[in-house]
Enzyme design. Sequence first.
Site, PDB file in Angstrom:
ATOM      1  N   GLU A 129      46.147  70.348 -80.460  1.00  0.00           N
ATOM      2  CA  GLU A 129      46.735  70.430 -81.799  1.00  0.00           C
ATOM      3  C   GLU A 129      48.008  69.587 -81.744  1.00  0.00           C
ATOM      4  OE1 GLU A 129      48.971  73.349 -84.934  1.00  0.00           O
ATOM      5  OE2 GLU A 129      49.252  73.492 -82.780  1.00  0.00           O
TER       6      GLU A 129
ATOM      7  N   ASP B  59      47.645  74.878 -78.341  1.00  0.00           N
ATOM      8  CA  ASP B  59      48.570  75.020 -79.460  1.00  0.00           C
ATOM      9  C   ASP B  59      49.869  74.254 -79.212  1.00  0.00           C
ATOM     10  OD1 ASP B  59      49.319  76.456 -81.974  1.00  0.00           O
ATOM     11  OD2 ASP B  59      50.861  77.315 -80.679  1.00  0.00           O
TER      12      ASP B  59
END
Length: 648
Positions: free
Chosen positions: A368, A315
């Site tokens: 990401e 993330d």
Amino acid sequence: MITVENKPPSYPNDIDLYLFHEGTLHEGYKVFGAHYEKNGDVEGFRFTVWAPNAKWVSVVGDFNQWNAEKTPLKPVAGSGVWTGFVEGMGEGEKYKYALKPGSGPTFFKADPYAFFAETRPNTASVTTRLDHYKWTDQKWIRLREKTDLFHKPMVIYECHPGSWKKKADGSFLTYRELADELVDYVAEHGFTHIELMPIMEHPYDRSWGYQITGYFAPTSRFGRPEDFMYFVDTCHNHGIGIILDWTPAHFCRDSHGLGKFDGTALYEPADPILADRPQWGTYNFDFNKKEVESFLISNARFWLDVYHVEGFRMDAVSSMIYLNHNHDLPCELKNRFGGEENLEAIDFIKKLNTSVFSRFPHALMTAEEATDYPLVTSPVDSGGLGFNFKWNMGWVHDILKYMQLDPDERKNHHQLITFSMLYAYSENFILSFSHDELVYGKKSLLNKMPGDMWQKFASLRVLYGLFMTHPGKKLLFMGSEFAQFDEWKDLEQLDWNLFDYATHRAFNHYSTALNTFYSENSCLWRLDFEEEGFEWIDPDDSEQSIISFIRKGKRKGDYCLVICNFTPRVYQNFRVGVPSQGPFLEMFNSDRKVFGGSDQYNGEPIPVEEVPFHHRPYSMCITVPPLGMAIFMKQTKKRNRMLKELEK
């Protein structure tokens, strides 16, 4: 219970400590935390913690009435590490560390390396062993070691386990209940992997797991560590891989967590400007500290080793790479060379991926990453960050912007559906319709589509059609497979009542059939990351909002033609150039009645004429469905049989 003062510690030894401080103790979970030990008739748990700025450290819990003076740990000279053995302590004991800072009162902290924790709102760590569970996924592990991820189908089901489905009283399903319900559901729908939003221990439900306090503990909301092992084991025995969302960029500020762990900024930078992540209410990790590198790299390897997961979606990588990305700061930060890259975080990422792949060469490491930072998925020794996949967030932005336009307006924005092919092979992309696109008033995918309900469903079908035929692996957020109308509601379960409606049942049938068709036809995934796997037929038909292209596999003759029509008009006798003589069969059509469409399809073998078109020597005339996608392949006996099966 007493601390055994004269028992020589089995951990940590001098080599462990050297590697820890060097940033290369990549299996630190075998050293730090609470570990069961037995020597002869003496058994208990050894506790080891890094707290270099504490005056003293002890273990507290129910076993000693939470008295900070009863069970002190011993400092390991010059290392900042404290350790001690508690004789007679068993599993299931709640504990914390009591730390005396340089100034101020003693405070309690949860164990950074704890393998289990109390269920929120309680915050103590819990002693446990991780060697009880008997795995049955050996066949899967052997197959995984032989699998080439880049040249296999990949359709990921992104799932928030707390809101996928709930019990009648509104409580969560357990890991074992999820294993019994979710895994079968995902397998039946043709997905290859489940990506779980973070299941590491976290105090606040509505953080969705992205603000972590227990990096080594599967959250006790859903059960015990062995229950999560059972979930992963069940997935593997159903042919489903497991990907975990992971957050090494920042961590939770809660007082029992990593923040100001020994009374000083330990896991976070000492400079508040560098430490604070105000928009998320969290602390950034300090990648200048080698001990933090050891902690985080050990954490990644822990989940791969102990829980057998396939890998991670990492993330907020952009916020790691760039000092000022998505950061509400009172000033602009610069590195020592005057640039905005976070050089230490970039170095950490490279070390992380190098370490993971050295031990788990078939791991799935996905970034990401929302910028155009180069070489994200290139090997470290070639100058890259070392991930093997990256979310294609640019494609998602463009295609959703395009699909929300009125169909008559789309011709003026045709580049939004073709631009992605200019950079499609710059990285190993995963096309991701993730939870990020379906929250905070962004609407569900279905409700983003314009027009009446028929047009909404038809637009979503053609969107999925392009999604599944465009180069790149795939990810879809839960509920999107049956066209949930409302955006994601994280406190409620999915709207399973929509299966009472024929339109949603038909869409669910469509998405399942499309996933299955994709997986069974290698031309749609075999060359996802090689330019020879894609060829435009006509990217320029903006006036009719139609695109056509070829997807190719490795073998000669393994290819398909894809036509996507983004208007509600039917085109009869639509001529399209083809690479060879026919006839061709229409193998898939999103407009079939069984999928909720108007049944504008090509039911008979399509003859090919020696009429040059689209810079090709041959062409054929077809019916192009409204707001539809159709896939064509050369006729063979095998495909005749496949088509008959599909018709059934």
